[in-house]
Scaffold this motif. Structure first.
Motif, PDB file in Angstrom:
ATOM      1  N   THR A  92      -6.103  -0.101   2.127  1.00  0.00           N
ATOM      2  CA  THR A  92      -4.692   0.265   2.154  1.00  0.00           C
ATOM      3  C   THR A  92      -3.931  -0.749   1.301  1.00  0.00           C
ATOM      4  O   THR A  92      -4.496  -1.726   0.818  1.00  0.00           O
ATOM      5  CB  THR A  92      -4.137   0.263   3.595  1.00  0.00           C
ATOM      6  OG1 THR A  92      -4.333  -1.031   4.168  1.00  0.00           O
ATOM      7  CG2 THR A  92      -4.802   1.334   4.459  1.00  0.00           C
ATOM      8  N   TRP A  93      -2.629  -0.502   1.152  1.00  0.00           N
ATOM      9  CA  TRP A  93      -1.796  -1.331   0.285  1.00  0.00           C
ATOM     10  C   TRP A  93      -0.638  -1.909   1.082  1.00  0.00           C
ATOM     11  O   TRP A  93      -0.336  -1.445   2.187  1.00  0.00           O
ATOM     12  CB  TRP A  93      -1.262  -0.490  -0.870  1.00  0.00           C
ATOM     13  CG  TRP A  93      -2.348  -0.007  -1.786  1.00  0.00           C
ATOM     14  CD1 TRP A  93      -3.262   0.973  -1.528  1.00  0.00           C
ATOM     15  CD2 TRP A  93      -2.661  -0.500  -3.081  1.00  0.00           C
ATOM     16  NE1 TRP A  93      -4.119   1.129  -2.580  1.00  0.00           N
ATOM     17  CE2 TRP A  93      -3.767   0.237  -3.557  1.00  0.00           C
ATOM     18  CE3 TRP A  93      -2.113  -1.488  -3.886  1.00  0.00           C
ATOM     19  CZ2 TRP A  93      -4.329   0.014  -4.801  1.00  0.00           C
ATOM     20  CZ3 TRP A  93      -2.673  -1.698  -5.137  1.00  0.00           C
ATOM     21  CH2 TRP A  93      -3.769  -0.959  -5.589  1.00  0.00           C
TER      22      TRP A  93
ATOM     23  N   GLU B 191      -8.960  -4.052   1.860  1.00  0.00           N
ATOM     24  CA  GLU B 191      -8.336  -3.538   0.641  1.00  0.00           C
ATOM     25  C   GLU B 191      -8.470  -2.027   0.486  1.00  0.00           C
ATOM     26  O   GLU B 191      -8.594  -1.515  -0.615  1.00  0.00           O
ATOM     27  CB  GLU B 191      -8.867  -4.267  -0.596  1.00  0.00           C
ATOM     28  CG  GLU B 191      -8.558  -5.751  -0.580  1.00  0.00           C
ATOM     29  CD  GLU B 191      -8.920  -6.473  -1.863  1.00  0.00           C
ATOM     30  OE1 GLU B 191      -9.653  -5.925  -2.704  1.00  0.00           O
ATOM     31  OE2 GLU B 191      -8.441  -7.608  -2.025  1.00  0.00           O
TER      32      GLU B 191
ATOM     33  N   LYS C 234       0.079  -3.601  -8.455  1.00  0.00           N
ATOM     34  CA  LYS C 234       0.644  -2.591  -9.352  1.00  0.00           C
ATOM     35  C   LYS C 234       2.150  -2.652  -9.219  1.00  0.00           C
ATOM     36  O   LYS C 234       2.696  -2.578  -8.122  1.00  0.00           O
ATOM     37  CB  LYS C 234       0.135  -1.207  -8.984  1.00  0.00           C
ATOM     38  CG  LYS C 234      -1.358  -1.113  -9.156  1.00  0.00           C
ATOM     39  CD  LYS C 234      -1.840   0.276  -9.093  1.00  0.00           C
ATOM     40  CE  LYS C 234      -3.348   0.195  -9.267  1.00  0.00           C
ATOM     41  NZ  LYS C 234      -3.953   1.362  -9.683  1.00  0.00           N
TER      42      LYS C 234
ATOM     43  N   HIS D 259      -0.789   5.641  -2.990  1.00  0.00           N
ATOM     44  CA  HIS D 259      -1.144   4.424  -2.263  1.00  0.00           C
ATOM     45  C   HIS D 259      -0.707   4.571  -0.811  1.00  0.00           C
ATOM     46  O   HIS D 259       0.465   4.839  -0.547  1.00  0.00           O
ATOM     47  CB  HIS D 259      -0.450   3.195  -2.861  1.00  0.00           C
ATOM     48  CG  HIS D 259      -0.697   3.021  -4.320  1.00  0.00           C
ATOM     49  ND1 HIS D 259      -1.878   2.531  -4.818  1.00  0.00           N
ATOM     50  CD2 HIS D 259       0.078   3.292  -5.393  1.00  0.00           C
ATOM     51  CE1 HIS D 259      -1.807   2.494  -6.144  1.00  0.00           C
ATOM     52  NE2 HIS D 259      -0.635   2.953  -6.512  1.00  0.00           N
ATOM     53  N   THR D 260      -1.631   4.394   0.120  1.00  0.00           N
ATOM     54  CA  THR D 260      -1.304   4.395   1.540  1.00  0.00           C
ATOM     55  C   THR D 260      -0.958   2.975   1.942  1.00  0.00           C
ATOM     56  O   THR D 260      -1.757   2.051   1.754  1.00  0.00           O
ATOM     57  CB  THR D 260      -2.495   4.906   2.376  1.00  0.00           C
ATOM     58  OG1 THR D 260      -2.808   6.240   1.955  1.00  0.00           O
ATOM     59  CG2 THR D 260      -2.148   4.905   3.855  1.00  0.00           C
TER      60      THR D 260
ATOM     61  N   MET E 155      -9.474  -4.468  -7.103  1.00  0.00           N
ATOM     62  CA  MET E 155      -8.157  -3.881  -7.254  1.00  0.00           C
ATOM     63  C   MET E 155      -7.132  -4.994  -7.432  1.00  0.00           C
ATOM     64  O   MET E 155      -7.300  -6.087  -6.925  1.00  0.00           O
ATOM     65  CB  MET E 155      -7.808  -3.057  -6.008  1.00  0.00           C
ATOM     66  CG  MET E 155      -8.616  -1.767  -5.896  1.00  0.00           C
ATOM     67  SD  MET E 155      -7.970  -0.647  -4.650  1.00  0.00           S
ATOM     68  CE  MET E 155      -8.555  -1.422  -3.165  1.00  0.00           C
TER      69      MET E 155
ATOM     70  N   VAL F 111       3.135  -3.287  -5.370  1.00  0.00           N
ATOM     71  CA  VAL F 111       2.244  -3.096  -4.226  1.00  0.00           C
ATOM     72  C   VAL F 111       0.915  -3.767  -4.563  1.00  0.00           C
ATOM     73  O   VAL F 111       0.548  -3.897  -5.727  1.00  0.00           O
ATOM     74  CB  VAL F 111       2.036  -1.598  -3.877  1.00  0.00           C
ATOM     75  CG1 VAL F 111       3.339  -0.946  -3.456  1.00  0.00           C
ATOM     76  CG2 VAL F 111       1.408  -0.838  -5.029  1.00  0.00           C
TER      77      VAL F 111
ATOM     78  N   GLN G 220      -0.636   8.126  -9.133  1.00  0.00           N
ATOM     79  CA  GLN G 220      -1.589   7.504  -8.216  1.00  0.00           C
ATOM     80  C   GLN G 220      -0.921   7.308  -6.854  1.00  0.00           C
ATOM     81  O   GLN G 220       0.226   6.886  -6.760  1.00  0.00           O
ATOM     82  CB  GLN G 220      -2.066   6.163  -8.762  1.00  0.00           C
ATOM     83  CG  GLN G 220      -3.176   5.567  -7.933  1.00  0.00           C
ATOM     84  CD  GLN G 220      -3.779   4.329  -8.582  1.00  0.00           C
ATOM     85  OE1 GLN G 220      -3.244   3.790  -9.550  1.00  0.00           O
ATOM     86  NE2 GLN G 220      -4.904   3.882  -8.036  1.00  0.00           N
TER      87      GLN G 220
ATOM     88  N   ARG H 133       3.780   7.297  -4.064  1.00  0.00           N
ATOM     89  CA  ARG H 133       3.131   7.805  -5.281  1.00  0.00           C
ATOM     90  C   ARG H 133       3.822   7.204  -6.480  1.00  0.00           C
ATOM     91  O   ARG H 133       5.051   7.234  -6.586  1.00  0.00           O
ATOM     92  CB  ARG H 133       3.213   9.329  -5.330  1.00  0.00           C
ATOM     93  CG  ARG H 133       2.520   9.924  -6.542  1.00  0.00           C
ATOM     94  CD  ARG H 133       2.399  11.437  -6.432  1.00  0.00           C
ATOM     95  NE  ARG H 133       3.671  12.101  -6.511  1.00  0.00           N
ATOM     96  CZ  ARG H 133       4.126  12.732  -7.600  1.00  0.00           C
ATOM     97  NH1 ARG H 133       3.410  12.775  -8.693  1.00  0.00           N
ATOM     98  NH2 ARG H 133       5.291  13.327  -7.584  1.00  0.00           N
ATOM     99  N   ASP H 134       3.029   6.642  -7.382  1.00  0.00           N
ATOM    100  CA  ASP H 134       3.546   6.086  -8.626  1.00  0.00           C
ATOM    101  C   ASP H 134       4.085   7.252  -9.466  1.00  0.00           C
ATOM    102  O   ASP H 134       3.360   8.210  -9.738  1.00  0.00           O
ATOM    103  CB  ASP H 134       2.415   5.360  -9.371  1.00  0.00           C
ATOM    104  CG  ASP H 134       2.871   4.636 -10.607  1.00  0.00           C
ATOM    105  OD1 ASP H 134       3.632   5.219 -11.411  1.00  0.00           O
ATOM    106  OD2 ASP H 134       2.452   3.490 -10.804  1.00  0.00           O
TER     107      ASP H 134
ATOM    108  N   PRO I 189      -3.311  -4.524  -2.841  1.00  0.00           N
ATOM    109  CA  PRO I 189      -4.282  -4.194  -1.796  1.00  0.00           C
ATOM    110  C   PRO I 189      -4.065  -5.082  -0.572  1.00  0.00           C
ATOM    111  O   PRO I 189      -3.748  -6.262  -0.693  1.00  0.00           O
ATOM    112  CB  PRO I 189      -5.631  -4.489  -2.450  1.00  0.00           C
ATOM    113  CG  PRO I 189      -5.365  -4.401  -3.919  1.00  0.00           C
ATOM    114  CD  PRO I 189      -3.959  -4.893  -4.096  1.00  0.00           C
TER     115      PRO I 189
END
Length: 157
Positions: free
Chosen positions: A56-57, A54, A4, A29-30, A1, A47, A27, A21-22, A49
């Motif tokens: 969570t973000w 990896e 982003k 991401h938590t 990953m 954000v 997508q 959320r993007d 990983p």
């Protein structure tokens, strides 16, 4: 990953973590930690990983951060919004750009569906995501049951 970069809307926030959320890809991401984000905040940034697992973000860069106010207005749609609805068939959505930034969405509905539709717009996470894409900071939902109109105003600062 990999990292982003984009515009993210906060869909869930606790003191220890958050979910973003993007707005372009949807997508989710938590985040392993919450850097002070609240639900409906918009984060423009990067954000990545969170090591070592990896799963969570983490937020690694913030370009901009803003809140979006979601307003259930007691005002009626404007004359212009009502005229847009008059030109539409029942069930149609009319979209009009505002001068500058933002948009106005007008729904023409049967009178008995106006209140439920307005509430659906207020409850829908996509309303906030759309506001983020439009660079709006305020979303105002107006309704006129007698006219069968719901207007959603995506407004800049």
């Amino acid at each position: 990953m990999s990292e982003k970069t984009g515009t993210f809307v906060v869909t869930h926030a606790e003191s220890e973590s958050a979910v973003v959320r993007d707005v372009e890809t949807a997508q989710v991401h938590t985040l392993a930690t919450n850097p002070g984000l609240d639900v409906h905040d918009v984060l423009e940034g990067t954000v990545a990983p969170d090591p070592p697992l990896e799963v969570t973000w983490q937020v690694v860069e913030v370009e901009d951060r803003r809140s979006i106010d979601l307003v259930d207005s007691d005002m009626e749609p404007t004359t212009r919004e009502k005229s847009l609805a008059d030109e539409a068939d029942v069930g149609d959505l009319v979209t009009e750009e505002r001068a500058g930034t933002g948009e106005i969405h007008v729904l023409r509905l049967p009178d008995d569906e106006v209140e439920a539709a307005a509430q659906d717009v207020l409850d829908d996470e996509e309303t906030i995501a759309r506001a983020a894409r439009l660079e709006a900071v305020r979303v105002e939902v107006r309704r006129s049951i007698d006219d069968g109109v719901v207007s959603v105003r995506y407004l800049p600062d």
